[in-house]
Design an enzyme around this catalytic site. Structure first.
Site, PDB file in Angstrom:
ATOM      1  N   TYR A 153       0.174   2.938  -4.294  1.00  0.00           N
ATOM      2  CA  TYR A 153       0.600   3.654  -3.089  1.00  0.00           C
ATOM      3  C   TYR A 153      -0.611   4.319  -2.453  1.00  0.00           C
ATOM      4  O   TYR A 153      -1.449   4.909  -3.141  1.00  0.00           O
ATOM      5  CB  TYR A 153       1.643   4.710  -3.447  1.00  0.00           C
ATOM      6  N   GLU A 241       0.994   5.053   6.113  1.00  0.00           N
ATOM      7  CA  GLU A 241       1.492   4.944   4.737  1.00  0.00           C
ATOM      8  C   GLU A 241       1.588   3.478   4.355  1.00  0.00           C
ATOM      9  O   GLU A 241       2.255   2.699   5.032  1.00  0.00           O
ATOM     10  CB  GLU A 241       2.856   5.616   4.616  1.00  0.00           C
TER      11      GLU A 241
END
Length: 440
Positions: A153, A241
């Site tokens: 991530y 993101e």
């Protein structure tokens, strides 16, 4: 006799008066102005990244089944992923009104891509995040399907506490990052970036290492992180993101999926990006409202809400519910409202056949209540209002004359004023709250 909608709306004036002192204090601290968030389709976000050197899957966009078939052949990939392009999430588990199940499909046969696209393009896809009838699919993305050997991530965001950008990463990707933060906070890594100096190679390398990239992949990941940060600054993003930020068995670091949030205040210098805003999935009335800088959200009730400020709009909707009514909409005028906007707002509200009454609840901080009053009188005069109207103004330039101007206009049009309710603050004659019901 007043209708039930009027009775419910009239009750709200007493409840609203009790909130006046609280709202006065709140308005000094925060000024909420309605802005419409920029929405980009998945293929648009990936093109932005690809154009700026960020590694994404190879893909094409198709408007027809034949274009999708040709795109699949051009890719010449071992496996192809076909994705319906709508702004809602949950596409993989969605259902088309053509009978096709799933808005995301994997196949190794280009011909199957064409067959699937026929059942996607032009049909509505319903997911957990769409209306019951679904959203019409106008485009599909035909992309190279890549195997993922490991998922991480990565996010870049503006952090108020750090007064600038922050890199946030975790070796556990492909899952809800909030869950990782709650269960394994030690697996969340942060790098604060000096916005004047920019990202340092040592910071990018350190983040790549913390994400678990080793050997040549570490340098490759650091390079991608640097390019993502440069993109973040270039497009005036507030957040980029990437989840998952992964590696393939072939030794590639790829941004498999991304979410980009933009600073709407930078629209004046990001015209090309904001021109990509996909408004086709909005209700027509929302697009019409946006032309006049009005924020409109349709609801399923019968009392129209005409309010300034998102917080006050939500509070007004809550009060309607608490008093047994249902709001027909959420309409936020914002802070710099003009008389013409008030008039257009009334046109939008009265065009909704569900509306049986209109509740005007204005708190004049920056808003000039006299402008609101003038806009209301123009609407009453020119639109020949046929539904009951409840008006409540408080704040800047509120005087009884404003209300009397509205009253006089309705009298000139031979409407009957059923009642008038006053709550005047004598300590300051320029600040008072007066509400009345107009019944036709």
């Amino acid at each position: 006799m007043a209708s039930p909608a009027v009775t419910q709306a009239g009750k709200l004036l007493r409840a609203l008066a009790l909130r006046s002192r609280f709202l006065a204090a709140a308005s000094q601290a925060v000024q909420l102005t309605s802005r419409r968030w920029l929405n980009l389709q998945e293929y648009q976000s990936k093109k932005l990244m690809s154009d700026n050197g960020v590694k994404v899957q190879r893909f094409f966009v198709a408007d027809t089944a034949n274009e999708a078939l040709e795109a699949a052949k051009k890719l010449n990939a071992k496996e192809i992923v076909l994705k319906a392009q709508i702004l809602a999430g949950g596409r993989g588990k969605g259902v088309f009104n053509s009978g096709l199940k799933g808005g995301v499909h994997l196949t190794k046969d280009p011909n199957v891509v064409g067959q699937l696209a026929k059942q996607m393009i032009g049909y509505n896809l319903a997911t957990k995040q769409t209306p019951k009838e679904g959203v019409k699919v106008n485009k599909v993305m035909v992309a190279e399907a890549l195997d993922i050997s490991r998922e991480t991530y990565l996010a870049i965001l503006m952090d108020r506490s750090c007064n600038g950008p922050v890199l946030v990463g975790s070796p556990q990707g492909g899952v809800d990052i909030e869950e990782v933060a709650a269960s394994n906070p030690e697996l969340i890594f942060k790098e604060q970036i000096d916005i004047f100096e920019g990202i340092k190679d040592s910071q990018a390398q350190r983040m790549a290492e913390n994400l678990g990239f080793v050997g040549p992949l570490k340098s490759q990941a650091a390079d991608q992180i640097t390019k993502l940060y440069n993109l973040f600054l270039k497009i005036d993003a507030t957040q980029v993101e990437v989840n998952p930020f992964g590696e393939t068995p072939e030794g590639q670091v790829v941004c498999f999926d991304a979410k980009i949030n933009f600073d709407d205040n930078a629209e004046f210098r990001q015209k090309d990006i904001f021109a990509m805003d996909d408004k086709s999935e909005n209700e027509p009335i929302e697009n019409e409202a946006a032309k006049y800088d009005l924020k409109y959200i349709g609801l399923d009730g019968n009392i129209a809400c005409f309010v300034n400020g998102a917080g006050l709009a939500m509070a007004t909707c809550d009060i309607i519910f608490l008093n047994g009514g249902k709001p027909a909409n959420f309409l936020d005028l914002g802070g710099g409202v003009k008389e013409a906007q008030v008039y257009q707002a009334f046109k939008l509200l009265t065009a909704d056949p569900k509306v049986e009454a209109i509740l005007v609840n204005i708190f004049g901080g920056i808003v000039n209540c006299a402008i609101i009053a003038n806009g209301i009188t123009k609407a009453c005069r020119e639109l020949e209002l046929k539904v009951p109207l409840v008006v409540r103004l408080e704040g800047t330039f509120v005087r009884q004359e404003s209300y009397m101007h509205i009253k006089q206009e309705t009298e000139n049009s031979k409407e009957h004023i059923a009642g008038i309710q006053e709550n005047v603050t004598h300590q300051n004659l320029s600040k008072c709250a007066i509400g009345f019901v107009l019944c036709y």
